[in-house]
Design an enzyme around this catalytic site. Structure first.
Site, PDB file in Angstrom:
ATOM      1  N   GLY A 190       0.841  -1.203   0.000  1.00 56.58           N
ATOM      2  CA  GLY A 190       0.000   0.000   0.000  1.00 56.58           C
ATOM      3  C   GLY A 190       0.871   1.246   0.000  1.00 56.58           C
ATOM      4  O   GLY A 190       2.069   1.189   0.300  1.00 56.58           O
ATOM      5  N   CYS A 191       0.244   2.367  -0.334  1.00 57.56           N
ATOM      6  CA  CYS A 191       1.016   3.615  -0.467  1.00 57.56           C
ATOM      7  C   CYS A 191       1.460   4.147   0.898  1.00 57.56           C
ATOM      8  O   CYS A 191       2.651   4.414   1.111  1.00 57.56           O
ATOM      9  CB  CYS A 191       0.221   4.639  -1.250  1.00 57.56           C
ATOM     10  SG  CYS A 191      -1.506   4.765  -0.773  1.00 57.56           S
TER      11      CYS A 191
END
Ligand SMILES: NC(=O)c1ccc[n+]([C@@H]2O[C@H](COP(=O)([O-])OP(=O)(O)OC[C@H]3O[C@@H](n4cnc5c(N)ncnc54)[C@H](OP(=O)(O)O)[C@@H]3O)[C@@H](O)[C@H]2O)c1
Length: 339
Positions: free
Chosen positions: A151-152
């Protein structure tokens, strides 16, 4: 030389569009199939006119059998729950899969179900999925057939903390205050926000209960061999691209700036996309790049620190990292198409 043939499923989303952009310039990969939920095929460059003159590919209604037939590696730029519908078929067909969603990131399905509110449908492949953070798991990525692309927010937080936790410096709770560009929510989600809500604005959401908390905690636990408690406060800022995490930590014993700097430099010495800054990073310096910039400052007594890390959420936080993983899986230079 034959290029590796790639498909992008979810090519009309933010991360899919960024993947197309990167892959069109890649010297050893060729995009051969672009698909999304659209009802009829249309030239991709007609949907996104900035690609005109760069590609003749159509964007097609997703046909998973065709996708598998014509490509070697498939990027799933799809919402969670959708990825795990398609990945099992592709893996059965012997394809390599890089999933940008959260479907294969959490090994514990009870935790997945708690945060994503659906039951996990592909426990068999979940066991084999490799968390695609090359700075930590390069050896595993090389051999993987299914990548759970990170995920970012987790990318920005994990890269800032992993080396220090591995050395056992940090104790107690970790506070991460992270600001994300609105594109972090995906193209469909942001159509709900009128421009006047986004411009000149900043707000906290999902404080302490964001779905990325267990992802970060589980990876950081593997660094320190004990449970890590993250107090995570995500925020949305008016920016097109970028995540900036400001992280507060306490140390078990007094440390020096030199010791922390050396720890980062040693851990990331073979990592082309991590830059340790002399000062704090700036959001604009990582926008449009696959870099993660990290900076820190210690309190006067050397017992606590603030660490800041900056990435482009759509590149190092998604599409760029996915291509970095592809490069490693295919035995290409890690930086190919990304510098
Ligand atoms: N945005 C970020 O910064 C970021 C960073 C890291 C990871 N991620 C993850 O990456 C994934 C994609 O994110 P995004 O921001 O690119 O999302 P997005 O902009 O909402 O795009 C989603 C794409 O998936 C397609 N799609 C949705 N449901 C589908 C279905 N049932 N069958 C076929 N195609 C379907 C959409 O097609 P239509 O347009 O035709 O509906 C669209 O092309 C998500 O899981 C997200 O959590 C996002």
């Amino acid at each position: 030389v034959d290029k590796v043939k790639v498909a992008i499923l979810g090519a009309t989303g933010f991360t899919g569009e960024k993947l197309v952009e990167i892959l069109l310039k890649h010297s050893k990969a060729q995009a051969v199939y672009l698909a999304s939920r659209i009802l009829e095929s249309a030239p991709y460059a007609q949907i996104f006119t900035h690609f005109s003159g760069k590609t003749n590919l159509n964007c097609e209604p997703l046909d998973i059998e065709k996708a598998a037939q014509i490509s070697d590696i498939l990027f799933l730029s799809l919402p969670h729950t959708v990825s795990m519908e398609f990945a099992p078929y592709l893996l059965k067909k012997g394809k390599k899969v890089i999933d940008l969603s959260a479907d294969y990131r959490l090994k514990d399905t009870v935790v997945y179900e708690k945060y994503y509110k659906v039951s996990h449908k592909d426990k068999v492949n979940l066991k084999k999925a490799v968390y695609g953070m090359p700075e930590i798991y390069k050896k595993e990525v090389k051999k993987a057939r299914l990548i759970a692309n990170p995920g970012c927010y987790p990318t920005s937080i994990i890269l800032a903390l992993y080396p220090l936790l591995k050395q056992g410096f940090i104790e107690g709770k970790i506070i991460a205050d992270s600001k994300s560009a609105i594109t972090g929510a995906g193209r469909n989600a942001i159509t709900k926000y009128p421009y006047t809500d986004i411009s000149d604005n900043l707000w906290v959401y999902k404080a302490f209960k964001h779905q990325h908390v267990p992802e970060v905690e589980s990876i950081l636990k593997s660094a320190s061999n004990k449970a890590v408690k993250l107090l995570f406060v995500p925020q949305v800022i008016e920016a097109k691209a970028g995540i900036y995490s400001t992280i507060y930590v306490s140390f078990k014993n007094k440390v020096t700036e030199e010791k922390i700097r050396n720890t980062y430099e040693k851990y990331y010495k073979n990592c082309p996309f991590v830059r340790l800054k002399e000062d704090f990073p700036k959001l604009k310096e990582t926008a449009g790049t696959n870099f993660c910039d990290i900076g820190f400052a210690l309190t006067e007594d050397g017992k606590a620190a603030v660490i800041a890390s900056s990435i482009d959420n759509l590149i190092k936080g998604a599409a760029g990292c996915a291509v970095q993983n592809m490069n490693i899986m295919c035995g290409f230079e890690e930086t190919l198409g990304l510098l």
